[in-house]
Write an enzyme that holds these catalytic residues in place. Sequence first.
Site, mmCIF file in Angstrom:
data_model
loop_
_atom_site.group_PDB
_atom_site.id
_atom_site.type_symbol
_atom_site.label_atom_id
_atom_site.label_comp_id
_atom_site.label_asym_id
_atom_site.label_seq_id
_atom_site.Cartn_x
_atom_site.Cartn_y
_atom_site.Cartn_z
ATOM 1 N N CYS A 131 -15.522 25.996 35.129
ATOM 2 C CA CYS A 131 -15.139 25.852 33.705
ATOM 3 C C CYS A 131 -13.597 25.475 33.535
ATOM 4 C CB CYS A 131 -15.020 27.330 33.004
ATOM 5 S SG CYS A 131 -13.913 28.351 33.374
ATOM 6 N N HIS A 133 -12.717 32.651 30.551
ATOM 7 C CA HIS A 133 -13.297 31.133 30.183
ATOM 8 C C HIS A 133 -12.587 30.101 30.090
ATOM 9 C CE1 HIS A 133 -16.709 28.370 29.857
ATOM 10 N NE2 HIS A 133 -16.347 28.294 28.815
#
Length: 778
Positions: free
Chosen positions: A518, A658
């Site tokens: 990510c 994330h």
Amino acid sequence: MCDTKDDAQKWKCETCTYENYPSSLKCTMCQASKPLLNEDIFRLSPAQESCTVAEEAAAVEVAVMSPTPSSTCYSLQPQSQARQSNVADSEKWPCKVCTYLNWPRSLRCVQCCTKRGGEAIERGKKDMDNEADGDRAGEALQALRISGSEENLANKPVQLIGATASHRLSLSRGIDDATHLNNLANASHNQSQSQHRQPVLQQQMQLQLQPQQQRESSSSAAVPPQQQKQCYVSKWACNSCTYENWPRSIKCSMCGKTREREISGSQNDLHASSSLNSQEENQQQLQQPNVDTVSVNNSFNKKHIYQLGSSETINNCDTLQERQERRQRQIRRQVDWQWLNACLGVVENNYSAVEAYLSCGGNPARSLTSTEIAALNRNSAFDVGHTLIHLAIRFHREEMLPMLLDQISGSGPGIKRVPSYVAPDLAADIRRHFANTLRLRKSGLPCHYVQKHATFALPAEIEELPIPIQEQLYDELLDRDAQKQLETPPPALNWSLEITARLSSRMFVLWNRSAGDCLLDSAMQATWGVFDRDNILRRALADTLHQCGHVFFTRWKEYEMLQASMLHFTLEDSQFEEDWSTLLSLAGQPGSSLEQLHIFALAHILRRPIIVYGVKYVKSFRGEDIGYARFEGVYLPLFWDQNFCTKSPIALGYTRGHFSALVPMEPFTRIDGRRDDVEDVTYLPLMDCELKLLPIHFLTQSEVGNEESMMRQWLDVCVTDGGLLVAQQKLSKRPLLVAQMLEEWLNHYRRIAQVITAPFIRRPQITHYSSDGDSDEE
């Protein structure tokens, strides 16, 4: 009360002082053994032999006729009756071990317990257990009316069924135990004599064994097969509640469900076949000539005890376990095994099973249910609500994630449609172009760097779409959960109304792949608007850390020591070496999560500052704070010269493990081609909601305290009217490939808007005329 003439010869029990008959080997009251200290082991007179045999026969008759041997007194037959049936010594059979002459009807030697024509039976501690087991089995057989009515017992006293046979065997074994002790003294003396008489004795035994076997077969044949058939209880089980019902029951006694004829018929056939087999086995046993009465009845008794035990086990079975097994069988017949095989394929790294499910039109966003997890029977690997993507992330299936994420291309809630998915060919060209812009610095710092700079922003043409289409576009493009989390108080993003409204610098959180890549995906999205699917940026990151490890390690170690001293603890050199090797290995593993050092290295590869807006605390699934995030701040390419880098930063967002790309919206005036401004500016705050400067990561001890001056050196910093320190992000003209990708992506929503807003065209009504003139006037 039993009368006798020789009361003076009774022996007194040492345990309960009860006076027993001389022939009794055990006490009638307490079953204690008779003391044999005063017995003459050499007393072998014929009178004693006849008395012993008569007493044995009387004891056997009492054992056969009496239902409970402990409740009645053993009435011995008078010795006169035994003497009347004396047989000549020539008819007696000698024992081949001790040469004792036994009566013709004796199956074993009275002195040494040797079987007639066989070896000595086992003796020992099992006598009491066999006697007790025989009593219990006899009671069970009498309760189930297996041995017949009382009239049959009176008419046929010779039948040896159930406990009577086992009890007679225990009595005979008790008598044999006592006589065996007398034989131990003269066994060696008589052994030599028995060898000379062996051939003669064998002939006599063969002649005397034939009438004895006929009597044994007649006594064992007295057990009719009808009584054997009654031993097996053929209940039928209900299919709904599994209750065991009696054979004549038409409905279940518990739930009232009607008995199924096919199943019941099959069960009856099974029981009938089993009973016929048992009858055939009994007939074969009765036809065998060398089987004694005791062994036949004992095998008969044991077989029926086993059958009764099995029926009791069926009645008292664990119905809960059977219901669970039946439920699992029903689930296995109903579930979609192609979907479950795909889930197992992710866990077991079976690529073909997942591919087969997706090729048949399977939904990659389908989630597991509790019923499906029960069918899989692997609770440790699966959880309710997990999808194939969740399983691939959990078990680190990096090669499956791109295939699963590519399948998410349809419309609907939860389905994402980013520009790179709409135009995959153009996205591949952009990644190829980015790979060609990477260079390696040969002199000085041997680090990879990009030759061209690009900054991605949402096109202003989105504002021209209808409001419902705009909402659909944002749902399929943005990460709503991350946007909400970053804007939740205390906000880390879009917290200043002056910046978002007056300066039109609102930031949007783009959705990307929920995997360990990510950070690299968000960096590529913030610059070129595509994912790092080919791991181009990851390879450059791994090569940079390996080739420039000595440069990055020195600053990283000093920064970690400074952070540790602020928390009042120290780290050893071995710990630093171990952590550094872990960071290097993570950089080269696709799908692995990255740390602060990797963001610092990315700033050098992109040759521009990176600003991370993130949460300050990492929360658990319950919403509890479990630690500091420490990702928020400014990352500067400190190893490059300032003139070699651009001052236009990119922005990233961090939420609970994330990273996401933060991009602005292009101003609406950009659509006008007559404008003079070549670049648009977006203002990124360098302060948090508490008006504190964002930290600069990986500063040395000498650089701490000069954060604002360093920001002004590496960034285009200005101060707003409200006194906020902001950095200017320059939005230049879109690269050609990026512009084509965005145009194709916008055309998808424009077509949807045309379908929704197009006017409804009614067909003209056609008048039909009849061929009849009169009907036309009507």
